[in-house]
Design an enzyme around this catalytic site. Structure first.
Site, short mmCIF file in Angstrom:
data_model
loop_
_atom_site.label_atom_id
_atom_site.label_comp_id
_atom_site.label_asym_id
_atom_site.label_seq_id
_atom_site.Cartn_x
_atom_site.Cartn_y
_atom_site.Cartn_z
N HIS A 1 -1.13 1.27 -15.90
CA HIS A 1 -1.56 2.45 -15.12
C HIS A 1 -1.34 3.71 -15.94
CE1 HIS A 1 2.62 1.47 -14.05
NE2 HIS A 1 2.84 2.77 -13.93
N HIS B 1 -0.56 7.53 -15.33
CA HIS B 1 -0.20 8.61 -14.42
C HIS B 1 -1.00 9.85 -14.83
CE1 HIS B 1 3.78 6.95 -12.93
NE2 HIS B 1 3.64 6.24 -14.04
P1 5GP Z 1 5.97 3.33 -13.62
O1 5GP Z 1 7.43 3.66 -13.48
O2 5GP Z 1 5.73 1.85 -13.63
O3 5GP Z 1 5.30 4.05 -14.77
O4 5GP Z 1 5.27 3.97 -12.37
C1 5GP Z 1 5.07 3.29 -11.17
C2 5GP Z 1 4.64 4.33 -10.16
O5 5GP Z 1 4.13 3.64 -9.03
C3 5GP Z 1 5.76 5.24 -9.67
O6 5GP Z 1 5.44 6.59 -9.94
C4 5GP Z 1 5.83 4.95 -8.17
O7 5GP Z 1 6.08 6.09 -7.38
C5 5GP Z 1 4.47 4.35 -7.88
N1 5GP Z 1 4.48 3.40 -6.76
C6 5GP Z 1 5.38 2.39 -6.57
N2 5GP Z 1 5.05 1.70 -5.46
C7 5GP Z 1 3.92 2.27 -4.96
C8 5GP Z 1 3.12 1.98 -3.82
O8 5GP Z 1 3.36 1.05 -3.03
N3 5GP Z 1 2.04 2.79 -3.60
C9 5GP Z 1 1.73 3.82 -4.46
N4 5GP Z 1 0.65 4.56 -4.15
N5 5GP Z 1 2.48 4.12 -5.54
C10 5GP Z 1 3.56 3.34 -5.79
#
Ligand code: 5GP
Ligand code: ZN
Length: 119
Positions: free
Chosen positions: A106, A108
């Site tokens: 993903h 951001h």
């Molecule tokens: P990472 O730390 O893997 O780069 O980012 C994962 C992101 O996914 C985090 O910013 C977190 O807030 C988001 N996230 C986690 N669970 C969910 C969810 O159930 N729905 C949505 N819309 N975002 C999520």
């Protein structure tokens, strides 16, 4: 059980877990982050399960390009002010030491007036 059965973002792509959609086409889904760091904070994910940037190959170049090219367009649509005074940040955490919590690729996209909650 396939690698995607327990994947949160595969479940969001499949509509099994609700999300607030920003954009969708055949290849990608963009949706608002549930815990935003910034006034605008959404995620762009491929519909196919790719664990992280560490698994991306040259075959994925059109998909990655598509995801990156969507970022500026969607950022403006979501309320980011234009470059250079506005702008946005693209972040892709990769692996545990890279701060990745959800192991489905993903990007951001974050923007909006500062200060932000994080970042
Ligand atoms: P990472 O730390 O893997 O780069 O980012 C994962 C992101 O996914 C985090 O910013 C977190 O807030 C988001 N996230 C986690 N669970 C969910 C969810 O159930 N729905 C949505 N819309 N975002 C999520
Ligand atoms: Zn997945």
């Amino acid at each position: 059980m396939s690698a995607t059965d327990n994947c949160l973002f595969c479940k969001i792509v499949a509509g099994q877990i609700p999300s607030r959609k920003v954009f969708e086409d055949d290849e990608v889904l963009a949706f608002h982050d549930i815990n935003p760091w910034a006034p605008v904070h959404f995620l762009i994910v491929p519909k196919q399960h790719i664990a992280s940037m560490a698994q991306v190959t040259a075959r994925d170049a059109p998909l990655i390009s598509h995801m990156l090219l969507l970022a500026p367009r969607l950022a403006l649509e979501q309320g980011c002010s234009p470059y250079p005074d506005g702008g946005f940040r693209i972040v892709t955490n990769t692996g545990t030491q890279g701060g990745q919590e959800v192991h489905h690729l993903h990007f951001h996209v974050m923007g909006g007036p500062r200060p932000w909650a994080r970042g």
